[in-house]
Design an enzyme around this catalytic site. Sequence first.
Site, PDB file in Angstrom:
ATOM      1  CB  SER A 178      -0.882   0.027   1.252  1.00  0.00           C
ATOM      2  OG  SER A 178      -1.529   1.286   1.391  1.00  0.00           O
ATOM      3  CE1 TYR A 229      -4.615  -1.587   4.733  1.00  0.00           C
ATOM      4  CE2 TYR A 229      -3.511   0.488   4.254  1.00  0.00           C
ATOM      5  CZ  TYR A 229      -4.064  -0.705   3.823  1.00  0.00           C
ATOM      6  OH  TYR A 229      -4.049  -1.020   2.484  1.00  0.00           O
TER       7      TYR A 229
END
Length: 245
Positions: free
Chosen positions: A137, A150
């Site tokens: 990501s 996250y």
Amino acid sequence: MSAIVITGASAGIGRACAERFLTAGWQVTLLARRTAPLDAIAARHPDTALALACDVTDAEQVESAFSASVQRFGRIDALFNNAGMMPAGALIDEIALADWQRAADVNLTGMFLCARAAFGRMRHQQPQGGRIINNGSIAAVAPRPGSVVYTTTKHAITGLTKTLSLDGRAFGIACGQIDIGNAATDMTAGIGNGALQADGSVKPETRMDVAHVADSVLHMASLPLDANIPFLTITATTMPWLGRG
């Protein structure tokens, strides 16, 4: 014909990649907890798609799924290690331990288990070798506000990618990571309406067609094993990432 395992293939990036690889002529094993979306894909590609229910946090289910993939297609040429979750944003002292553990189980342990299953089979199959592509990501490089869970898991995936790339050299196993910013999926739907920025404001962010991500993963997977893309970043052109801080 090459064979790939794609985790989290029931929706979003995983589903888009599964469809793209199938149209490109690959044999695809689709893994996810929800079977109905997988079965719908496999019904359209009965000769080249294998749909399997699999919770990536369960070591026995992962091993069973990878064994079934080899039994069906003979080998595993690639893994797109994609399954993940994005917990709700919060400050660290507002995060329940159970929420941290669930995200770590999926985003980190799940990717470890799938990479382990793929690596072992690639190491021992003949011809030896294969490719593992981890879905990182842009959070692996720069966090959003309130994204400690996250972001921490995605930073860990970068370590997984680098170590597998090094350890895989002796066995013809290449490993790379794709870092994605604002692909248009259900997971990012809220970003288009408004996302918290580093300065405390809330602004809508642009998103890109998820098909561009699928094309990028296919390109990474299609390289000969003497070439590798260790890290590839693809984002919506005008999203506020490079100036996020």
